[in-house]
Design a protein around this motif. Sequence first.
Motif, short mmCIF file in Angstrom:
data_model
loop_
_atom_site.label_atom_id
_atom_site.label_comp_id
_atom_site.label_asym_id
_atom_site.label_seq_id
_atom_site.Cartn_x
_atom_site.Cartn_y
_atom_site.Cartn_z
N ALA A 73 0.83 -1.21 0.00
CA ALA A 73 0.00 0.00 0.00
C ALA A 73 0.87 1.26 0.00
CB ALA A 73 -0.92 -0.02 1.21
N PHE A 74 1.93 1.27 0.79
CA PHE A 74 2.82 2.44 0.81
C PHE A 74 3.60 2.56 -0.49
CE2 PHE A 74 2.15 2.70 5.40
CZ PHE A 74 2.15 4.07 5.59
N GLN A 75 3.94 1.45 -1.12
CA GLN A 75 4.59 1.53 -2.43
C GLN A 75 3.65 2.12 -3.48
OE1 GLN A 75 5.94 -2.44 -3.19
NE2 GLN A 75 7.60 -2.35 -1.69
N ALA A 76 2.38 1.74 -3.41
CA ALA A 76 1.40 2.37 -4.32
C ALA A 76 1.25 3.85 -4.02
CB ALA A 76 0.05 1.65 -4.18
N ARG A 136 11.86 -0.40 -7.58
CA ARG A 136 12.32 -1.58 -8.30
C ARG A 136 11.14 -2.29 -8.98
NH1 ARG A 136 13.71 -4.28 -4.32
NH2 ARG A 136 15.65 -3.16 -3.96
N ARG A 137 10.03 -2.38 -8.28
CA ARG A 137 8.85 -3.02 -8.87
C ARG A 137 8.32 -2.23 -10.06
NH1 ARG A 137 5.93 -6.82 -6.49
NH2 ARG A 137 6.95 -6.33 -4.49
N ALA A 138 8.37 -0.91 -9.95
CA ALA A 138 7.91 -0.08 -11.07
C ALA A 138 8.82 -0.23 -12.28
CB ALA A 138 7.85 1.39 -10.62
N ARG A 139 10.14 -0.32 -12.04
CA ARG A 139 11.07 -0.53 -13.17
C ARG A 139 10.83 -1.87 -13.84
NH1 ARG A 139 14.89 1.88 -9.58
NH2 ARG A 139 15.60 -0.20 -8.97
N ALA A 189 13.79 1.25 2.51
CA ALA A 189 13.65 -0.06 1.87
C ALA A 189 12.32 -0.18 1.14
CB ALA A 189 13.78 -1.16 2.91
N VAL A 190 11.25 0.39 1.72
CA VAL A 190 9.94 0.33 1.06
C VAL A 190 9.95 1.17 -0.22
CG1 VAL A 190 7.50 0.89 1.34
CG2 VAL A 190 8.77 -0.08 3.25
N ARG A 191 10.58 2.34 -0.14
CA ARG A 191 10.65 3.17 -1.35
C ARG A 191 11.46 2.49 -2.45
NH1 ARG A 191 13.58 7.09 -0.84
NH2 ARG A 191 14.08 7.27 1.38
#
Length: 376
Positions: free
Chosen positions: A151-154, A296-299, A289-291
């Motif tokens: 959720a925080f990554q979103a 990384r997931r977005a890339r 680490a969350v950021r």
Amino acid sequence: MTRGPATPLPPPKERRRLRESAALTQPQLATQVGVAPGTVRAWESGRTTPRGRKREAYAKLLKTLAEEEAAQAPEPEQEQEPKLEAEPQPQPELELEPQPQPQPVAAPGPTALTPAQAFDALYAFGAPALVRQTFLLTGRREQARESVERAFQAAWERWPEVARDRDPVGWVRATAYEYALSPWQRFRPRHRHPEPPPADPGDRTLLNTLLRLPARHRRTLVLYDGVGLDLPETAAETEASTPAAANRLLHAREAVAARLPALADPQVLHRRLAELASNERLRAAEPPAVRRGGERRARLRTRAAIAFTVALIGTTALTVRTAPTHYEPPVSPGQAVRGVPHRVAPGALSDEELELRQKLRDQVQDGPERLLPRPE
């Protein structure tokens, strides 16, 4: 019978100042008004406004606190009349060199936070509580931690939108709850292996009771009796009408009270939910680490989309290059014709062939004679 004018309410910051000056905590003030502590927190932050009888009780209590504060304030000293003194004789002025006047020093203004610093502050403020709340929904520690991180990554991917939201924590909470209660979670290999239950028997019984509730009822109960939201906010976050949210809350309370009669009181239920979430040692990851995980997931998603697009373009180009440019009708299969001898190699004719040739020669090859008109 007409009601009188409603008692005015001070601004949200003034409400908090009056409560702190009276040395009252939010739970103590909520007990006096008859609401949940989360409701008082929402009133003081300005997210919601009290209405009806709660508004009148809250306004009267704030008015009483303001009057007590005014009564305890020291009275201003009365001004004394100046005594008449003899006027001093004028002294000769001395010429002095002008002294340099000190330059006013500008007060340092508030330092603007970078997006990363603002995100880290929001994560440090809301992540620990959200992990405990999500644990009440799922009963799984690792799944609760992963849901909050996703959720925080979103939120970091949509940071300009989340930063301008009136309730960023509520935005992240709704996203974490949706991910935690997704039906696709049951197909994950991790879901097949149960986690160890809480050590305390009472906590274990309460958690099992919560997990037996339907997902919508469980979420409504956690938001209202656990987090402390009021009914309209709970209905808005669960995307339901206010009557539907009230019915879900009543059914959930009845189901919990049927197995645990000691939790029939909402205040006791709120306290037990807080104790159940606090007894578990749930730690959230560090904000950097969350950021980095979200970036990384977005890339990876971007690279996968680019690779899929290139593959689609290559497949389309190959199809266009190898596709036929005109229509070729299919060749129909051959059929055998009766009465025609098979083709053989050149040589002497057989008796059957000789007989057939003679028969063909004997027959009249020409058609019938043409009739010509003759003059009589």
